[in-house]
Design a protein around this motif. Structure first.
Motif, short mmCIF file in Angstrom:
data_model
loop_
_atom_site.label_atom_id
_atom_site.label_comp_id
_atom_site.label_asym_id
_atom_site.label_seq_id
_atom_site.Cartn_x
_atom_site.Cartn_y
_atom_site.Cartn_z
N VAL A 91 -21.25 -45.93 -48.18
CA VAL A 91 -21.87 -47.26 -48.21
C VAL A 91 -22.43 -47.50 -49.60
N VAL A 92 -22.03 -48.60 -50.22
CA VAL A 92 -22.53 -48.97 -51.55
C VAL A 92 -23.31 -50.27 -51.41
N TRP A 93 -24.56 -50.23 -51.82
CA TRP A 93 -25.44 -51.41 -51.76
C TRP A 93 -26.02 -51.63 -53.15
N GLU A 94 -25.87 -52.83 -53.69
CA GLU A 94 -26.36 -53.08 -55.05
C GLU A 94 -26.97 -54.46 -55.15
N ALA A 95 -27.93 -54.58 -56.05
CA ALA A 95 -28.62 -55.85 -56.24
C ALA A 95 -29.24 -55.86 -57.64
#
Length: 559
Positions: free
Chosen positions: A553-557
């Protein structure tokens, strides 16, 4: 002295021969009106039956608004939909003959309605009408609406026999409408109860707070017939944050904070409900998000005198306002949701306490047993190294002692992290470590992790809070669904996002079973909503098991 016939008003004379001939038609009309329980279908049937019984070309029913001022609904017969659209909006019930009938509540028969001083004229596309007959419809003693008839097909004016027949029909119509309304109310109440059960189940199921709040928003939207359902939660400083949205484009508003200076936020936090007729024009909702909505109901989520948040149900512009019955049902739903929220919070507190107790026990065991044994083993190896005659043996034992020293230091760091209070203010690195340590208890192992770049100094509070929530969601999914034996977590604050902005990327990879076909995706949708609300993104890919088994899972902001 003749005795009045049963069922006719006392002031009426003995029925005429023509009226007696029409009585069978009246009875058939009453039977037709009384069949069916759908309120709007019942109104359509009453219009058609009254027109057939009286020989009128046109019929309509104006439903009086709850406050007694004007009409809330208008059902017509004899005018096709194309003509009705050209005519424009129906009468408002405040002026002209419709307004007079509502105010007086008495039958009205006119040979030429245009000659009456109360007549205010027809719209340009309205068909010409002369003869007019209006009769009030009462439901349980209160005026529900007015039945309008116009233009007899034979060109004659409405006579006294028409009035008598229509008054009897109106009485039967009132009974039929009352039954239909009771049935609709029962059905509506049952739907709201089912919705409350679904919310309570979701909140107490342990599937995650974000998941449960989304169920609250979705149920509120569905049950109220609204265009949007929104859950608001208090934030530090006194405002309210949009925590869950069920709407056409939820990501646009998720995470938005309503400041404490807003009158709406102040009302909700004080435990008071707010009803807005048009959200797009109300000054208390002077926000771009409100422009698409009309009638809006804002309810506090209160339980045991404590305000836990707010619930918003917003209908599209031009939709009908919320009725008194709908507001009462929504109040009950909000109270049940608040109670379920409080129960879920208490359940999480118990679970958190159990985790803290486990952490304390693990910390004590690591300090009192494991560290001491490793230290004793290191001393034995050190003695063996000094007594060894072969250089290779001394070198190998020395490396083993060094590894033990490193292991002891890592265990002491883990003991410190386990003993740290979850309430203490800390940087993002420490919060990441804390989440991983807490996840280690149910997982049965500690996920590997590393932080890259200026994680504490560069990542803002809002992004950091959402990153921790995303990490918690990803670790929870790995525990509940993946069956993983290895998890690697990376927080990288040196990435550049596709749009060129600097950002932070969270990667959680496991070697579990991967994403099952047809499985639930609510957790992943939560991650996507959180990232999109900040201008970022979330995606999944192959895991770190053999041949890509598992999930990443890749989560970026942006910062």
């Amino acid at each position: 002295m003749p005795v009045p016939s049963p069922g006719l008003p006392p002031s009426q004379p003995e029925p005429s021969a023509e009226l007696r001939v029409r009585v069978p038609k009246l009875l058939e009309a009453m039977r037709c009106v009384a069949s069916g329980l759908d309120p709007h279908v019942t109104l359509d049937r009453i219009c058609a039956t009254a027109a057939a019984l009286s020989g009128a070309r046109y019929a309509a029913i104006g439903v009086v608004a709850e406050d007694g001022e004007g009409l809330a609904d208008f059902v017509h017969h004899g005018t096709d939909e194309a003509t009705a659209r050209r005519i424009g909006p129906p009468p408002d019930g405040r002026t002209g003959l419709p307004g007079a009938l509502i105010r007086d509540g008495e039958p009205l028969r006119l040979d030429d309605l245009a000659a009456d001083p109360r007549f205010s004229g027809f719209p340009a596309e309205h068909p010409p009408m002369r003869g007019f007959l209006g009769v009030p419809i009462r439901v349980q003693g209160e005026v529900f609406g007015t039945l309008y008839l116009a233009d007899k097909r034979d060109g004659e004016p409405f006579d006294e026999d028409d009035l008598v027949l229509v008054r009897v029909l109106a009485t039967e119509a009132g009974i039929a409408i009352g039954n239909a309304r009771l049935y609709e109310a029962a059905q509506q109440r049952e739907r709201w109860i089912d919705g409350s059960v679904a919310v309570t189940t979701a909140l107490l199921s342990g599937d995650g707070t974000d998941d449960a709040l989304q169920v609250v928003a979705e149920q509120a939207r569905r049950l109220s017939g609204a265009a949007a359902g929104v859950v608001l939660l208090p934030v530090d400083g006194g405002g309210l944050e949009i925590a869950a949205v069920s709407a056409r484009r939820p990501a646009e508003s998720l995470g938005t904070v309503i400041p404490p200076s807003s009158g709406i936020a102040a009302e909700l936090l004080a435990g008071r409900s707010v009803r807005v007729d048009d959200a797009a024009t109300d000054p208390r909702l002077a926000d771009g998000l409100a422009r698409a909505y009309g009638p809006t109901l804002l309810l506090p989520l209160c339980s045991d005198g404590r305000v836990l948040g707010g619930l918003v149900m917003a209908r599209a512009r031009g939709e009908r306002p919320f009725t008194r019955a709908e507001r009462e049902l929504a109040d009950g739903f909000a109270a049940q949701a608040a109670l379920a929220l409080m129960m879920a919070e208490a359940q999480r507190d118990r679970e958190r306490l159990a985790v803290f107790e486990d952490r304390d026990r693990i910390a004590r065991d690591l300090h009192d047993l494991v560290t001491q044994r490793l230290f004793a083993t290191g001393m034995l190896l050190e003695d063996a190294r000094r007594g060894a005659a072969v250089p290779e043996v001394r070198e190998g034992v020395g490396r083993a002692v060094a590894e033990l020293d490193v292991t002891i230091q890592e265990i002491r760091a883990a003991v410190f992290a386990l003993g740290q209070s979850a309430e203490e203010p800390s940087g993002l690195r420490t919060r990441v470590q804390r989440e991983i340590s807490m996840a280690a208890v149910p997982l049965g192992f500690t996920p590997a992790h590393r932080c890259v770049g200026p994680v504490d100094s560069a990542v803002g509070e809002t992004t950091g809070k959402n990153l921790i929530a995303a990490l918690r969601e990803a670790l929870s999914n790995a525990f509940r669904h993946a069956g993983a034996s290895r998890i690697e977590v990376v927080v990288d604050a040196t990435v550049t996002l596709p749009d060129g902005r600097p950002g932070v990327r969270l990667t959680v990879a496991d070697d579990g079973v991967g994403l099952r076909a047809g499985g639930r995706r609510s957790g992943l949708r939560n991650l996507e909503r959180r990232a999109e609300s900040l201008g970022g993104a979330s995606r999944t890919g192959p895991g770190i098991g053999p041949d890509g088994a598992g999930t990443t899972v890749v989560w970026e902001a942006p910062y």
